[in-house]
Design an enzyme around this catalytic site. Structure first.
Site, mmCIF file in Angstrom:
data_model
loop_
_atom_site.group_PDB
_atom_site.id
_atom_site.type_symbol
_atom_site.label_atom_id
_atom_site.label_comp_id
_atom_site.label_asym_id
_atom_site.label_seq_id
_atom_site.Cartn_x
_atom_site.Cartn_y
_atom_site.Cartn_z
ATOM 1 N N GLU A 185 6.177 -3.905 -4.070
ATOM 2 C CA GLU A 185 5.243 -2.673 -3.157
ATOM 3 C C GLU A 185 3.835 -2.661 -3.398
ATOM 4 O O GLU A 185 3.368 -1.811 -3.729
ATOM 5 C CB GLU A 185 5.693 -1.578 -3.447
ATOM 6 C CG GLU A 185 7.362 -1.377 -3.078
ATOM 7 C CD GLU A 185 7.910 0.088 -2.793
ATOM 8 O OE1 GLU A 185 7.285 0.910 -2.638
ATOM 9 O OE2 GLU A 185 9.169 0.128 -3.023
ATOM 10 N N GLU A 196 13.019 5.522 -8.053
ATOM 11 C CA GLU A 196 11.997 6.562 -8.127
ATOM 12 C C GLU A 196 12.885 7.854 -8.873
ATOM 13 O O GLU A 196 12.642 9.178 -8.368
ATOM 14 C CB GLU A 196 11.293 7.167 -6.973
ATOM 15 C CG GLU A 196 10.242 6.110 -6.151
ATOM 16 C CD GLU A 196 9.797 6.400 -4.881
ATOM 17 O OE1 GLU A 196 10.033 7.417 -4.375
ATOM 18 O OE2 GLU A 196 9.033 5.481 -4.652
HETATM 19 C C1 GLA Z 1 8.187 4.004 -1.607
HETATM 20 C C2 GLA Z 1 9.534 3.297 -1.284
HETATM 21 C C3 GLA Z 1 9.349 2.522 -0.086
HETATM 22 C C4 GLA Z 1 8.287 2.912 1.056
HETATM 23 C C5 GLA Z 1 7.113 3.382 0.428
HETATM 24 C C6 GLA Z 1 6.448 3.955 1.537
HETATM 25 O O1 GLA Z 1 7.364 3.214 -2.461
HETATM 26 O O2 GLA Z 1 10.125 2.633 -2.271
HETATM 27 O O3 GLA Z 1 10.711 2.096 0.419
HETATM 28 O O4 GLA Z 1 9.180 3.966 1.585
HETATM 29 O O5 GLA Z 1 7.367 4.410 -0.368
HETATM 30 O O6 GLA Z 1 5.886 3.055 2.640
#
Ligand code: GLA
Length: 379
Positions: free
Chosen positions: A268, A163
């Site tokens: 994710e 990020e």
């Molecule tokens: C982001 C992070 C993850 C996690 C999510 C929320 O996407 O990359 O590690 O913290 O947020 O659960």
């Protein structure tokens, strides 16, 4: 007690045959996601602290049966591993890696450099003032050497950078940028590569289908590749919704990233079915809206029409991933079941969401069977 059993033997046996046996048989017959997509891409799941330590046992059993890749929800992030200068806590991370090795899974390291879950001391000197560029680079290198070096040859891929790009495509103005400057991206990848030349190295971010952010990430990765920085893939966090982003937007992004000559991963993944107010990620609004039923409409269950809509959305996504299986190496779910999902508490706390393929009792959902069907049909 004995009399109770002998008097009720017929009832007990009938109950066993009618209720318990079918459950056991149907659980055993449940097809697996990893088999349905074998040879196409890996299917991953993130593991929380309890699961890493074997609890609950039903979760762990399901993880072993269904997935061939794992991600750590938290145990490899900076703050839990190195909370204070010189203090390292590797116990949970060691268990996580051991679990992956024992079960012959692809093991992801998540993550090395991020603006969240990193303690303040990393950026400060003993007076609480910002450290120099050289000091922060040294701390970053030491952290990467420690983690990547410890699991060399065992952790297969690392989210080196998490990020680092804004929605408008500019580089995020976090402490890494402010103190080191834009070359911190390249440095992180170089240090990780030096610590384990065999590990795959990724850039991971959310909203990567947003056109301006996508352009920013493409600019960044092109620059890194031109400078010879070792980057192997882009992780598109799949924190998506029922109707957005569109399949077209996701496809355009996969194609654009693949053109850079890197692998693409859907990381994710979870599909929220809940409505959100505008700008929900603003914390006061998150708390203010938490009691509003308008934003939490499915507390007692998901209506059939929504179950179908979610199953169809998942089917469309997996059809798309299969179409691009030559560049997609892994699809990872963020959490095992709906109970575990962070979406119950973000962007509004205390809601009931249904984003994953297993329900709150670890039973497969309609969406699960659709995803299996898409995978099996492609063979
Ligand atoms: C982001 C992070 C993850 C996690 C999510 C929320 O996407 O990359 O590690 O913290 O947020 O659960």
């Amino acid at each position: 007690m004995r009399r109770f059993f002998s008097n009720n033997r017929v009832v007990i046996v009938t109950l066993l045959v009618v209720i318990v046996l079918p459950c056991i048989v149907s659980m055993d017959q449940m097809p697996s996601l990893k088999d349905a997509y074998k040879g196409d891409f890996l299917i991953g799941v993130s593991m929380d602290y309890g699961q890493i330590f074997g609890k609950p046992a039903e979760d762990v059993k399901l993880i072993k049966e269904q997935f061939d890749a794992i991600s750590p929800e938290n145990v490899l992030k900076w703050a839990p591993v190195n909370p204070k200068p010189g203090v390292y806590r590797f116990g949970p991370a060691d268990r996580y890696v051991q679990f992956g090795l024992e079960n012959h899974m692809f093991i992801l390291g998540h993550n090395l450099v991020w603006h969240k879950q990193v303690p303040d001391w990393v950026f400060e000197n003993s007076e609480g003032k910002p450290v120099s560029r050289d000091t922060l680079l040294m701390r970053m290198k030491r952290h990467i050497d420690k983690l990547v070096g410890r699991y060399k040859g065992r952790i297969n891929g690392w989210d080196v950078l998490n990020e680092g790009v804004n929605e408008d495509g500019s580089l995020r103005d976090d402490k890494w940028m402010q103190i080191i400057g834009p070359d911190y991206f390249a440095k992180a990848f170089e240090y990780a590569h030096a610590a384990d030349p065999t590990a795959q190295l990724y850039y991971n971010d959310f909203n990567l289908t947003n056109p301006s952010k996508r352009e920013g990430v493409i600019r960044l990765v092109k620059k890194l590749k031109k400078e010879g920085v070792p980057i192997d893939g882009i992780g598109m966090q799949g924190h998506w919704h029922l109707y957005s982003p569109t399949i077209k937007q996701i496809e355009a992004s996969i194609e654009d990233y693949a053109k850079l000559g890197v692998k693409v991963m859907i990381t994710e993944m979870d599909i929220s079915v809940l409505p959100n107010p505008p700008h929900p990620d603003n914390p006061p609004s998150s708390i203010r809206h938490s009691k509003n039923p308008k934003y939490n409409p499915y507390v007692t269950g998901l209506p059939d029409s929504m179950k179908q809509a979610l199953a169809n959305r998942y089917a469309a996504l997996f059809k798309l991933f299969l179409k691009h299986r030559d560049v997609i190496s892994r699809v990872t779910f963020w959490g095992l079941n709906n109970k575990q999902s962070w979406k119950n508490n973000w962007p509004i706390v205390g809601r009931t969401d249904y984003p994953l393929l297993f329900n709150r009792k670890n039973q497969p959902t309609e969406a699960f069977y659709k995803v299996i069907e898409v995978g099996q049909k492609s063979r």
